[in-house]
Motif scaffolding. Structure first.
Motif, PDB file in Angstrom:
ATOM      1  N   SER A 262       0.836  -1.211   0.000  1.00 53.52           N
ATOM      2  CA  SER A 262       0.000   0.000   0.000  1.00 53.52           C
ATOM      3  C   SER A 262       0.865   1.252   0.000  1.00 53.52           C
ATOM      4  N   ALA A 263       1.952   1.205   0.762  1.00 52.96           N
ATOM      5  CA  ALA A 263       2.861   2.356   0.799  1.00 52.96           C
ATOM      6  C   ALA A 263       3.535   2.573  -0.549  1.00 52.96           C
ATOM      7  N   LEU A 264       3.892   1.485  -1.236  1.00 55.71           N
ATOM      8  CA  LEU A 264       4.514   1.604  -2.563  1.00 55.71           C
ATOM      9  C   LEU A 264       3.557   2.227  -3.572  1.00 55.71           C
ATOM     10  N   THR A 265       2.319   1.753  -3.601  1.00 54.26           N
ATOM     11  CA  THR A 265       1.357   2.293  -4.569  1.00 54.26           C
ATOM     12  C   THR A 265       0.998   3.745  -4.234  1.00 54.26           C
ATOM     13  N   GLU A 266       0.965   4.073  -2.944  1.00 48.86           N
ATOM     14  CA  GLU A 266       0.711   5.470  -2.563  1.00 48.86           C
ATOM     15  C   GLU A 266       1.862   6.375  -3.002  1.00 48.86           C
ATOM     16  N   ARG A 267       3.089   5.882  -2.912  1.00 52.16           N
ATOM     17  CA  ARG A 267       4.236   6.659  -3.402  1.00 52.16           C
ATOM     18  C   ARG A 267       4.139   6.875  -4.903  1.00 52.16           C
ATOM     19  N   LEU A 268       3.755   5.812  -5.622  1.00 46.96           N
ATOM     20  CA  LEU A 268       3.638   5.909  -7.070  1.00 46.96           C
ATOM     21  C   LEU A 268       2.629   6.984  -7.473  1.00 46.96           C
ATOM     22  N   MET A 269       1.533   7.060  -6.751  1.00 50.30           N
ATOM     23  CA  MET A 269       0.447   7.963  -7.112  1.00 50.30           C
ATOM     24  C   MET A 269       0.485   9.286  -6.347  1.00 50.30           C
ATOM     25  N   GLY A 270       1.494   9.484  -5.494  1.00 50.62           N
ATOM     26  CA  GLY A 270       1.430  10.571  -4.537  1.00 50.62           C
ATOM     27  C   GLY A 270       2.281  11.790  -4.793  1.00 50.62           C
ATOM     28  N   ASP A 271       2.832  11.954  -6.002  1.00 54.38           N
ATOM     29  CA  ASP A 271       3.651  13.144  -6.260  1.00 54.38           C
ATOM     30  C   ASP A 271       2.820  14.390  -6.545  1.00 54.38           C
ATOM     31  N   GLY A 272       1.516  14.222  -6.646  1.00 49.19           N
ATOM     32  CA  GLY A 272       0.635  15.354  -6.897  1.00 49.19           C
ATOM     33  C   GLY A 272      -0.803  14.883  -6.895  1.00 49.19           C
ATOM     34  N   PRO A 273      -1.753  15.782  -6.996  1.00 50.23           N
ATOM     35  CA  PRO A 273      -3.171  15.414  -6.896  1.00 50.23           C
ATOM     36  C   PRO A 273      -3.687  14.611  -8.082  1.00 50.23           C
TER      37      PRO A 273
ATOM     38  N   ALA B 221      13.429   5.481  -7.083  1.00 52.51           N
ATOM     39  CA  ALA B 221      13.511   5.103  -5.673  1.00 52.51           C
ATOM     40  C   ALA B 221      12.684   3.846  -5.390  1.00 52.51           C
ATOM     41  N   ILE B 222      11.488   3.761  -5.980  1.00 52.70           N
ATOM     42  CA  ILE B 222      10.667   2.564  -5.811  1.00 52.70           C
ATOM     43  C   ILE B 222      11.387   1.347  -6.369  1.00 52.70           C
ATOM     44  N   ALA B 223      11.979   1.488  -7.546  1.00 50.33           N
ATOM     45  CA  ALA B 223      12.702   0.381  -8.167  1.00 50.33           C
ATOM     46  C   ALA B 223      13.830  -0.107  -7.268  1.00 50.33           C
ATOM     47  N   GLU B 224      14.596   0.808  -6.714  1.00 50.43           N
ATOM     48  CA  GLU B 224      15.713   0.423  -5.848  1.00 50.43           C
ATOM     49  C   GLU B 224      15.214  -0.278  -4.587  1.00 50.43           C
ATOM     50  N   ASP B 225      14.129   0.208  -4.022  1.00 49.72           N
ATOM     51  CA  ASP B 225      13.597  -0.393  -2.803  1.00 49.72           C
ATOM     52  C   ASP B 225      13.095  -1.814  -3.050  1.00 49.72           C
ATOM     53  N   ILE B 226      12.500  -2.054  -4.215  1.00 54.40           N
ATOM     54  CA  ILE B 226      12.036  -3.411  -4.528  1.00 54.40           C
ATOM     55  C   ILE B 226      13.224  -4.344  -4.735  1.00 54.40           C
TER      56      ILE B 226
END
Length: 402
Positions: free
Chosen positions: A360-371, A384-389
């Motif tokens: 859930s945190a990953l998908t929120e990061r993906l969608m969370g750079d703006g409204p 950053a998401i790629a590196e974390d995975i």
């Protein structure tokens, strides 16, 4: 030495010891063919049917003539009241008692004591299917924009997205790689909690088959796991020649992964582990069986991780080049694979590489750079998401994009 190589080498050593001990001798078979009393003891028809149902659902999700009711009935193979329906073009599928939805988030290990989680995940897929009809289909003739559903150009192809830039059909099918395929294979059919349930071990050693069947319960469970990966092949006994062509789920992406030389052995490793594990079951060598299950869990989990990273990185390249439609398509597929991470199983721990909360945190990061979701996403976020995975798995980001 990497964890996956250690597991595979340990498996080979276990086979050597098994033969050396003299108590059990297990020959590594050349194909997935097993007989009892002159009759095949392999059966995974239910899995093959679900793979075919998935193919019809994937096609219908792109058809603006599809209705919300029709798509949901195709997903559940019944109506909202639980009555029989005929949602498929294939009459054999309509006659089947199987369905996709019933096996979503339904594994013994992860959901046997977590009915609330199972219901929430099933509801997420229902919601994506419904939104494809209510949000995307009415806007297919309009140009998409931030906060507005419609179509975006991906080269000569049109992609149809919601107001956040997501393709719901990609979320459904890619998400089912985890919620259906991984969860059923790794966390149910080849998991010890199912294989060794009740008197399965004793019955296997005594050769006690299921009533009226040529196979034992343990053999059948293992076959059902095999069927979710290779059950769409024209030749189920020798499926490697057509890997990548046999379904819309994990087999398709196994084909994509082995096209990369860094992961070229994955299909062979998986096929070898499935057939050796089945032979070990027949021989009653449960230690060798479990070693093969670890190989399968590590490899199939890694496929989801590899593809999630791949889509983050390729989307970043497309965004930098101004190819919005291509980037949105990659990220919609990537979202589905991010969602699938919660159904992986790390053989070292017996639990997912990423928990539900972490996903859930990953998908929120993906969608969370703006409204406006993907319209606002930054390449730095994708990197950053790629590196974390990749940090959770036995591969690097660079390997996924070679």
């Amino acid at each position: 030495m990497s964890l996956l190589k250690t597991i595979i080498l340990s498996s080979a050593f276990a086979l050597f010891l098994s033969c050396e001990r003299g108590a059990v001798s297990v020959d590594a078979p050349t194909s997935y063919e097993f007989m009892r009393d002159g009759v095949s003891s392999v059966s995974y028809t239910g899995q093959s049917e679900r793979l075919a149902m998935g193919a019809e659902l994937a096609k219908a999700l792109k058809d603006a003539e599809s209705t919300e009711v029709g798509l949901l009935e195709m997903f559940a193979n019944e109506d909202a009241q639980g009555n029989d329906v005929d949602p498929f073009t294939d009459t054999a599928l309509n006659a089947s008692a199987k369905s996709l939805r019933s096996k979503v988030a339904a594994s013994s290990r992860y959901f046997g004591a977590n009915m609330t989680g199972s219901v929430q995940i099933k509801s997420a897929f229902d919601g994506w299917i419904e939104a494809q009809v209510t949000e995307v289909f009415p806007s297919m003739d309009s140009l998409a924009a931030p906060g507005k559903a419609g179509q975006v150009a991906d080269g000569s192809t049109a992609r149809f997205v919601n107001n956040q830039g997501l393709e719901y059909d990609q979320l459904v099918i890619k998400g089912l790689n985890g919620a259906l395929i991984l969860d059923q294979v790794l966390n149910h059919y080849i998991d010890i909690s199912v294989l060794d349930a009740g008197s399965n071990r004793e019955n296997q050693l005594s050769g006690i088959t299921l009533e009226g069947k040529p196979y034992t319960a343990m053999e059948h469970y293992w076959d059902e796991g095999y069927g979710y990966l290779f059950g769409g092949a024209m030749d189920g006994a020798l499926p490697l020649p057509t890997v990548g062509q046999d379904d819309v789920f994990m087999n398709k992406y196994l084909g994509r992964v082995v096209a990369d030389e860094d992961f070229s052995e994955y299909a062979t490793d998986l096929f070898d582990a499935f057939k050796l594990g089945r032979a070990a079951i027949v021989a009653g060598d449960f230690e060798l069986r479990d070693a093969q299950a670890e190989v399968i869990k590590a490899r199939m989990s890694a496929i989801v991780g590899i593809r999630a990273v791949y889509y983050m990185k390729t989307a970043g390249v497309e965004l930098a080049a101004g190819n919005t439609g291509s980037a949105f398509h990659d990220l919609s597929e990537g979202y589905g694979f991010l969602y699938a991470l919660q159904f992986t199983q790390d053989p070292a721990t017996g639990w997912p590489y990423f928990s539900n909360a972490e996903v859930s945190a990953l998908t929120e990061r993906l969608m969370g750079d703006g409204p406006n979701g993907l319209w606002d996403v930054n390449v730095a976020t994708l990197d950053a998401i790629a590196e974390d995975i990749a940090a959770r798995f036995d591969f690097t980001v660079a390997q996924t994009i070679d």
